[in-house]
Design an enzyme around this catalytic site. Structure first.
Site, PDB file in Angstrom:
ATOM      1  N   LYS A  36       0.824  -1.228   0.000  1.00 11.45           N
ATOM      2  CA  LYS A  36       0.000   0.000   0.000  1.00 11.45           C
ATOM      3  C   LYS A  36       0.842   1.255   0.000  1.00 11.45           C
ATOM      4  CE  LYS A  36       0.299  -1.808   4.304  1.00 11.45           C
ATOM      5  NZ  LYS A  36       0.138  -3.178   4.739  1.00 11.45           N
ATOM      6  N   ILE A  61     -10.461  -8.596   2.924  1.00  8.73           N
ATOM      7  CA  ILE A  61     -11.757  -7.994   2.554  1.00  8.73           C
ATOM      8  C   ILE A  61     -11.711  -7.609   1.067  1.00  8.73           C
ATOM      9  CG2 ILE A  61     -13.361  -6.099   2.989  1.00  8.73           C
ATOM     10  CD1 ILE A  61     -12.102  -5.832   5.799  1.00  8.73           C
ATOM     11  N   GLU A  93      -5.387  -5.814  -4.436  1.00  9.67           N
ATOM     12  CA  GLU A  93      -6.477  -6.053  -3.462  1.00  9.67           C
ATOM     13  C   GLU A  93      -5.932  -6.222  -2.043  1.00  9.67           C
ATOM     14  OE1 GLU A  93     -10.187  -6.469  -4.159  1.00  9.67           O
ATOM     15  OE2 GLU A  93      -9.730  -5.842  -2.116  1.00  9.67           O
ATOM     16  N   GLY A 107       2.361  -9.799  18.401  1.00 18.13           N
ATOM     17  CA  GLY A 107       2.778  -9.827  16.996  1.00 18.13           C
ATOM     18  C   GLY A 107       1.854  -9.060  16.069  1.00 18.13           C
ATOM     19  N   VAL A 142      -5.220  -3.214   0.837  1.00 16.37           N
ATOM     20  CA  VAL A 142      -6.219  -2.546   1.699  1.00 16.37           C
ATOM     21  C   VAL A 142      -7.154  -3.586   2.304  1.00 16.37           C
ATOM     22  CG1 VAL A 142      -8.022  -0.788   1.830  1.00 16.37           C
ATOM     23  CG2 VAL A 142      -6.174  -0.530   0.163  1.00 16.37           C
ATOM     24  N   GLY A 169      -2.866 -10.440   8.323  1.00 15.81           N
ATOM     25  CA  GLY A 169      -2.620 -11.842   8.646  1.00 15.81           C
ATOM     26  C   GLY A 169      -2.278 -12.646   7.422  1.00 15.81           C
ATOM     27  N   GLY A 208      -6.657  -6.375   4.035  1.00 13.59           N
ATOM     28  CA  GLY A 208      -6.310  -7.798   4.054  1.00 13.59           C
ATOM     29  C   GLY A 208      -7.212  -8.626   3.163  1.00 13.59           C
ATOM     30  N   LYS A 225      -3.934   3.601   2.833  1.00 16.16           N
ATOM     31  CA  LYS A 225      -5.094   2.814   2.387  1.00 16.16           C
ATOM     32  C   LYS A 225      -6.259   3.714   1.975  1.00 16.16           C
ATOM     33  CE  LYS A 225      -3.646  -1.064   5.292  1.00 16.16           C
ATOM     34  NZ  LYS A 225      -3.723  -1.661   6.639  1.00 16.16           N
ATOM     35  N   GLU A 251       4.028  -3.902  14.358  1.00 22.71           N
ATOM     36  CA  GLU A 251       5.395  -4.110  13.888  1.00 22.71           C
ATOM     37  C   GLU A 251       6.360  -3.791  15.036  1.00 22.71           C
ATOM     38  OE1 GLU A 251       5.758  -5.166  10.783  1.00 22.71           O
ATOM     39  OE2 GLU A 251       3.654  -4.897  10.318  1.00 22.71           O
TER      40      GLU A 251
HETATM   41  N1  HSE Z   1       0.016  -3.290  10.135  1.00 22.88           N
HETATM   42  C1  HSE Z   1      -1.213  -3.427   9.426  1.00 22.88           C
HETATM   43  C2  HSE Z   1      -2.364  -3.492  10.433  1.00 22.88           C
HETATM   44  C3  HSE Z   1      -1.164  -4.691   8.601  1.00 22.88           C
HETATM   45  O1  HSE Z   1      -2.132  -3.512  11.636  1.00 22.88           O
HETATM   46  O2  HSE Z   1      -3.517  -3.498  10.020  1.00 22.88           O
HETATM   47  C4  HSE Z   1      -1.952  -4.645   7.347  1.00 22.88           C
HETATM   48  O3  HSE Z   1      -1.700  -3.535   6.560  1.00 22.88           O
END
Ligand code: HSE
Length: 436
Positions: free
Chosen positions: A105, A136, A129, A187, A132, A302, A134, A205, A190
């Protein structure tokens, strides 16, 4: 039709999910596509770590050219992330006639126009796709299923880490720092969570969604971004007492000759569907003039959910390849010569309701002085809350305004903070009251 061959750049978490999806559902994909899909090569600098998936020998390589310059490969999946070397690899792959699928993104929000121009020149496509929401299917919904609509707004909860943190703070009355630590331990966030908690990931996004919905380029530099680091347990509690939840909301609105694109902590009524999106889940609310409001909800991140979005794009491109090779759907959903360059409304022009929390001396006439400053800037008070609990020498005054212009609020707050009875900077949270 012979097998369509796919190369993968980046064998991290999502890359591993892509391999798992290829391996487990290859028969379903063959039935839906009508021919086979083969993961021919995977390039990564680390070819030694065990990712828990079995690969035939010769698939994994540390030489990126075995993917991007491989004459057998039709589609390149980019899952490296970041700007470089991902951008250079994508441009080289496009120059070599490869179609691109990416989850990147940041790259698409900042350098998308350059990448799209290169792809159009070469007659290949770029699908994103997975960038934005994951798993969806939001981008294909905008570009295809809802493409007869004029969209008036797109609102989203688009970062799972922030939504996890705000949900925990709301449920447990906790402060930001310990919940961020928990998100990192689990987890979700980041190791360097800056892009998540400062709202930048969400802004990438919503920039992409606004461009897709409103048929315009979006200058990312003009997008207003405020993260969640200043959201406090006390404001979540006051919001609750007033019937609201605080979410990191991504807002895109279409005003015809200009658009709003902004990201900031936002109070939304508890009765509003987006207020019910909790934990790491994401949701996007689109309003089209024919479809009306549509809410898409699901796993925003994920391994498996994001791999699902990647592979959906791979199959869509494969269907085009089977049908002759020419991409059927424009990359941004509008014909290239129809994409506008609408300006983004300056924040000073934005109109909203505002939650304001003042920390003041506990003495007479304080409220009158604050109300006087607001009134002199045409700001009308909708409701007020003054909690009985107080510090030794200060008190909180919480106000909800009627609709006001951001520039007027800013000017009023400058005056209010000069009052000797006002002891701390004002806490301001924008309110999205009317689902549009
Ligand atoms: N770091 C992002 C989140 C992952 O927490 O949604 C997906 O872009």
């Amino acid at each position: 039709m012979s097998t369509i061959k796919v190369g993968l750049l980046g064998f991290g978490t999502i890359g591993t999910g892509v391999v798992r999806n290829f391996q487990r559902n290859s028969e379903i994909m063959r039935q839906r596509l009508g021919s086979g899909l083969e993961l021919t090569k995977i390039a990564d600098l680390d070819i030694d770590t065990d990712r828990g998936v079995q690969l035939e020998s010769g698939i994994l390589t540390s030489n990126v050219d075995e993917v991007i310059a491989n004459p057998e490969i039709d589609i390149v999946i980019e899952l490296i992330g970041g700007y470089e070397p991902a951008k250079s690899f994508i441009l080289k792959a496009i120059a070599n006639g490869k179609h691109i699928v990416t989850a990147n993104k940041a790259l698409m929000a900042i350098h998308g126009q350059e990448i799209i121009a290169a792809a159009n020149k070469q007659g290949v496509t770029v699908m994103f796709e997975a960038a934005v929401g994951g798993g969806i299917p939001i981008i294909s919904s905008i570009k295809e299923n809802l493409c007869s609509n004029e969209f008036s707004s797109v609102l989203g909860i688009l970062n799972g880490t922030c939504n996890f943190i705000l949900t925990k703070m709301t449920d447990e009355g906790s402060d930001f720092a310990p919940v961020l630590q928990e998100a990192q331990d689990l987890g979700y966030a980041e190791a360097d969570p800056t892009f998540d908690i400062e709202g930048i990931d969400t802004a990438h996004k919503i920039a992409l969604l606004s461009a897709l919905c409103f048929g315009t380029s979006v200058d990312f530099e003009q997008v207003y971004v405020e993260g969640i680091t200043k959201v406090s347990a006390v404001d979540i509690e006051f919001a609750d007492q007033m019937g609201y939840k605080i979410k990191l909301l991504a807002i895109g609105k279409n005003h015809g000759d200009q658009i709003e694109v902004r990201v900031h902590p936002t109070m939304i009524p508890k009765t509003y569907q987006l207020a019910e999106i909790n934990g790491v889940f994401n949701a996007v609310r689109l309003v089209g003039d024919f479809a009306g409001p549509t809410l898409l909800y699901g796993s925003g991140a994920g391994m498996d959910a994001t791999a699902s979005a990647v592979m959906g794009d791979v199959i869509a491109i494969s269907r085009d390849i089977k049908a002759g090779g020419k991409p059927r759907v424009p990359i941004m959903g509008y014909c290239d010569d129809q994409i506008k360059a609408l300006p983004i409304m300056a924040m000073s022009e934005v109109v909203s309701h505002y939650y304001l929390r003042f920390t003041t001396a506990d003495q007479t006439s304080v409220l009158a002085k604050i109300a006087g400053c607001l009134g002199s800037h045409n700001i009308s008070i909708q409701s007020m809350l003054q909690p009985e609990e107080r510090e030794v020498d200060s008190v909180s005054i919480v106000l909800m305004t009627h609709e006001a212009k951001e520039a007027d609020i800013a000017a009023a707050l400058v005056e209010i903070e000069k009052l000797d009875v006002v002891l701390q900077p004002t806490c301001l949270i924008r309110v999205e009251n009317d689902p549009v």
